[in-house]
Design a protein around this motif. Structure first.
Motif, PDB file in Angstrom:
ATOM      1  N   ILE A 190       0.830  -1.206   0.000  1.00 46.71           N
ATOM      2  CA  ILE A 190       0.000   0.000   0.000  1.00 46.71           C
ATOM      3  C   ILE A 190       0.863   1.253   0.000  1.00 46.71           C
ATOM      4  O   ILE A 190       0.604   2.217  -0.722  1.00 46.71           O
ATOM      5  N   SER A 191       1.923   1.212   0.813  1.00 46.29           N
ATOM      6  CA  SER A 191       2.778   2.398   0.899  1.00 46.29           C
ATOM      7  C   SER A 191       4.154   2.004   1.403  1.00 46.29           C
ATOM      8  O   SER A 191       4.331   0.947   2.016  1.00 46.29           O
ATOM      9  N   LYS A 192       5.107   2.869   1.107  1.00 48.01           N
ATOM     10  CA  LYS A 192       6.433   2.752   1.710  1.00 48.01           C
ATOM     11  C   LYS A 192       6.948   4.145   2.013  1.00 48.01           C
ATOM     12  O   LYS A 192       6.695   5.100   1.267  1.00 48.01           O
ATOM     13  N   SER A 193       7.624   4.246   3.138  1.00 42.61           N
ATOM     14  CA  SER A 193       8.164   5.531   3.573  1.00 42.61           C
ATOM     15  C   SER A 193       9.617   5.330   3.970  1.00 42.61           C
ATOM     16  O   SER A 193       9.921   4.597   4.923  1.00 42.61           O
ATOM     17  N   SER A 194      10.546   5.968   3.227  1.00 49.12           N
ATOM     18  CA  SER A 194      11.976   5.732   3.403  1.00 49.12           C
ATOM     19  C   SER A 194      12.618   6.806   4.287  1.00 49.12           C
ATOM     20  O   SER A 194      12.268   7.985   4.214  1.00 49.12           O
ATOM     21  N   THR A 195      13.551   6.369   5.109  1.00 50.69           N
ATOM     22  CA  THR A 195      14.372   7.274   5.917  1.00 50.69           C
ATOM     23  C   THR A 195      15.829   6.992   5.591  1.00 50.69           C
ATOM     24  O   THR A 195      16.295   5.861   5.725  1.00 50.69           O
ATOM     25  N   THR A 196      16.556   8.008   5.129  1.00 56.24           N
ATOM     26  CA  THR A 196      17.933   7.804   4.714  1.00 56.24           C
ATOM     27  C   THR A 196      18.847   7.653   5.927  1.00 56.24           C
ATOM     28  O   THR A 196      18.454   7.939   7.063  1.00 56.24           O
ATOM     29  N   TYR A 197      20.044   7.189   5.676  1.00 56.04           N
ATOM     30  CA  TYR A 197      21.019   6.991   6.733  1.00 56.04           C
ATOM     31  C   TYR A 197      21.491   8.334   7.291  1.00 56.04           C
ATOM     32  O   TYR A 197      21.359   9.383   6.654  1.00 56.04           O
ATOM     33  N   ALA A 206      20.926   3.749  10.626  1.00 56.33           N
ATOM     34  CA  ALA A 206      20.852   2.907   9.433  1.00 56.33           C
ATOM     35  C   ALA A 206      19.764   3.386   8.486  1.00 56.33           C
ATOM     36  O   ALA A 206      18.785   4.016   8.896  1.00 56.33           O
ATOM     37  N   SER A 207      19.939   3.068   7.221  1.00 57.25           N
ATOM     38  CA  SER A 207      18.873   3.297   6.244  1.00 57.25           C
ATOM     39  C   SER A 207      17.699   2.388   6.597  1.00 57.25           C
ATOM     40  O   SER A 207      17.880   1.201   6.889  1.00 57.25           O
ATOM     41  N   ARG A 208      16.483   2.917   6.561  1.00 52.50           N
ATOM     42  CA  ARG A 208      15.335   2.120   6.948  1.00 52.50           C
ATOM     43  C   ARG A 208      14.102   2.537   6.151  1.00 52.50           C
ATOM     44  O   ARG A 208      14.103   3.575   5.473  1.00 52.50           O
ATOM     45  N   MET A 209      13.065   1.719   6.281  1.00 57.53           N
ATOM     46  CA  MET A 209      11.841   1.955   5.522  1.00 57.53           C
ATOM     47  C   MET A 209      10.664   1.370   6.291  1.00 57.53           C
ATOM     48  O   MET A 209      10.774   0.292   6.884  1.00 57.53           O
ATOM     49  N   THR A 210       9.549   2.094   6.298  1.00 57.86           N
ATOM     50  CA  THR A 210       8.299   1.573   6.850  1.00 57.86           C
ATOM     51  C   THR A 210       7.404   1.172   5.689  1.00 57.86           C
ATOM     52  O   THR A 210       7.134   1.974   4.786  1.00 57.86           O
ATOM     53  N   VAL A 211       6.976  -0.096   5.708  1.00 56.26           N
ATOM     54  CA  VAL A 211       6.179  -0.635   4.600  1.00 56.26           C
ATOM     55  C   VAL A 211       4.829  -1.093   5.146  1.00 56.26           C
ATOM     56  O   VAL A 211       4.762  -1.767   6.184  1.00 56.26           O
ATOM     57  N   VAL A 212       3.758  -0.749   4.432  1.00 53.57           N
ATOM     58  CA  VAL A 212       2.412  -1.195   4.783  1.00 53.57           C
ATOM     59  C   VAL A 212       1.931  -2.167   3.714  1.00 53.57           C
ATOM     60  O   VAL A 212       1.825  -1.809   2.532  1.00 53.57           O
ATOM     61  N   TYR A 213       1.679  -3.414   4.128  1.00 55.03           N
ATOM     62  CA  TYR A 213       1.156  -4.446   3.236  1.00 55.03           C
ATOM     63  C   TYR A 213      -0.325  -4.663   3.538  1.00 55.03           C
ATOM     64  O   TYR A 213      -0.760  -4.547   4.686  1.00 55.03           O
ATOM     65  N   GLU A 214      -1.080  -5.017   2.499  1.00 55.23           N
ATOM     66  CA  GLU A 214      -2.505  -5.313   2.692  1.00 55.23           C
ATOM     67  C   GLU A 214      -2.863  -6.623   2.008  1.00 55.23           C
ATOM     68  O   GLU A 214      -2.583  -6.809   0.814  1.00 55.23           O
ATOM     69  N   THR A 260       2.024  -3.720   9.055  1.00 56.22           N
ATOM     70  CA  THR A 260       3.010  -2.654   8.958  1.00 56.22           C
ATOM     71  C   THR A 260       4.336  -3.149   9.531  1.00 56.22           C
ATOM     72  O   THR A 260       4.377  -3.693  10.637  1.00 56.22           O
ATOM     73  N   VAL A 261       5.403  -2.951   8.742  1.00 55.26           N
ATOM     74  CA  VAL A 261       6.717  -3.490   9.085  1.00 55.26           C
ATOM     75  C   VAL A 261       7.765  -2.393   8.933  1.00 55.26           C
ATOM     76  O   VAL A 261       7.680  -1.558   8.018  1.00 55.26           O
ATOM     77  N   SER A 262       8.755  -2.400   9.801  1.00 55.18           N
ATOM     78  CA  SER A 262       9.908  -1.523   9.664  1.00 55.18           C
ATOM     79  C   SER A 262      11.110  -2.372   9.253  1.00 55.18           C
ATOM     80  O   SER A 262      11.421  -3.371   9.905  1.00 55.18           O
ATOM     81  N   VAL A 263      11.769  -1.979   8.164  1.00 52.50           N
ATOM     82  CA  VAL A 263      12.918  -2.719   7.635  1.00 52.50           C
ATOM     83  C   VAL A 263      14.147  -1.817   7.684  1.00 52.50           C
ATOM     84  O   VAL A 263      14.080  -0.638   7.326  1.00 52.50           O
ATOM     85  N   SER A 264      15.273  -2.360   8.112  1.00 48.22           N
ATOM     86  CA  SER A 264      16.501  -1.579   8.201  1.00 48.22           C
ATOM     87  C   SER A 264      17.664  -2.380   7.634  1.00 48.22           C
ATOM     88  O   SER A 264      17.739  -3.599   7.822  1.00 48.22           O
ATOM     89  N   ARG A 265      18.554  -1.674   6.940  1.00 51.85           N
ATOM     90  CA  ARG A 265      19.777  -2.309   6.450  1.00 51.85           C
ATOM     91  C   ARG A 265      20.839  -2.218   7.551  1.00 51.85           C
ATOM     92  O   ARG A 265      21.107  -1.129   8.079  1.00 51.85           O
TER      93      ARG A 265
END
Length: 293
Positions: A190-197, A206-214, A260-265
């Motif tokens: 549905i959406s992704k929201s990126s946050t840079t390092y 760290a570089s990370r992203m919040t992703v919303v799956y439906e 809703t998931v938060s992913v980080s490298r």
């Protein structure tokens, strides 16, 4: 007197002939054309000596119990062929034990006892061994399956919005390129929201992203449901990620399930020459949903 003699004659015939109940043509020593009833006994005491008159025993006590089999003897107490059926419907264990120097035989190595766990069933039969005395554990059924429902799927982790080149963030499912699944078993991003390092002399983020799956199928019953997430990498890139659970609720389109998931490298923060840690590849999110009911 005549009645007494006829009973003796009938008794003699039943010993030496095949006997039929509700059938005129018995094909076994005893043939029963109909139902068969035997003694039923429900036990709640934690210590119970199984009786010669018992047949089917159910345990429904509040603590671990010990059931003791009759001591095998000779003659009328040899018990050859005697069968006991034992069902454990409690939340505790039953220790079934032999007595008087007798043993239980699960395989070719006799043992003194056997544990019947909660929800399990066992049948034990006395064999013809009167020297030492042995009960054969002839049949066991393990406990019913755990009261847990499990669902698994593999979702996409899109490229970071600040990669080189990146994929711009979106909302409201305006980008369908990273949806996964087939039929009704489909997950939309549905959406992704990126946050840079952020990498300074004092700290590193760290570089990370919040992703919303439906989920596009029938909404899950999310009561007592617990997500297990692992990030995967089946590409040629060396990137390593971690995934954290944020929320799971039936608050999506028409009440659909949203995750809703938060992913980080985590293997690389900041810049290294012309490279930076904002990932540009598509990676995997392994999803396991477990619900206890």
């Amino acid at each position: 007197m005549k009645k007494y003699i006829s009973i003796l004659l009938l008794s003699g015939l039943s010993v030496n002939a095949q006997v039929g109940i509700n059938t005129a043509t018995p094909n076994s020593t005893l043939a029963v054309n109909g139902s068969l009833g035997a003694n039923y006994n429900q036990i709640t005491a934690t210590t119970y000596n199984i009786l010669p008159t018992d047949h089917y025993i159910t345990y429904n006590g509040a603590a671990n119990a010990t059931f003791t089999l009759p001591t095998i003897g000779t003659g009328t107490t040899s018990y050859t062929g005697r069968i006991y059926k034992i069902k454990n419907i409690s939340t505790s264990n039953i220790t079934l034990q032999a007595s008087g120097g007798n043993t239980l035989r699960i395989d070719n190595t006799p043992v003194p006892n056997f544990v019947i766990p909660l929800g399990a069933y066992a049948e034990v039969v006395n064999n013809s061994n009167t020297t030492g005395g042995t009960w054969d554990l002839s049949f066991t059924v393990l406990p019913k399956p755990s009261n847990v429902e499990i669902y698994g799927s593999q979702l996409s982790i899109p490229p970071h919005g600040n990669g080189s080149p990146g994929v711009a963030d979106w909302s409201n499912h305006t980008n369908t390129s990273y949806d996964t699944g087939t039929g009704t078993d489909i997950w939309w991003v549905i959406s992704k929201s990126s946050t840079t390092y952020a990498h300074t002399a004092s700290y590193s983020n760290a570089s990370r992203m919040t992703v919303v799956y439906e989920y596009q199928g029938t909404p899950f019953n999310v009561s007592n449901m617990y997500p297990i997430l692992t990030a995967g990498n089946n590409s040629s890139f060396p990137d390593v990620f971690t995934a954290s659970f944020v929320s799971l609720a039936n608050n999506g389109t028409a009440g659909r399930t949203r995750l809703t998931v938060s992913v980080s490298r985590i293997d690389f923060i900041g810049t290294n020459g012309g490279n930076n840690s904002n990932w540009t590849g598509t990676f995997l999110l392994n999803l396991l949903l477990a619900r206890k009911y």
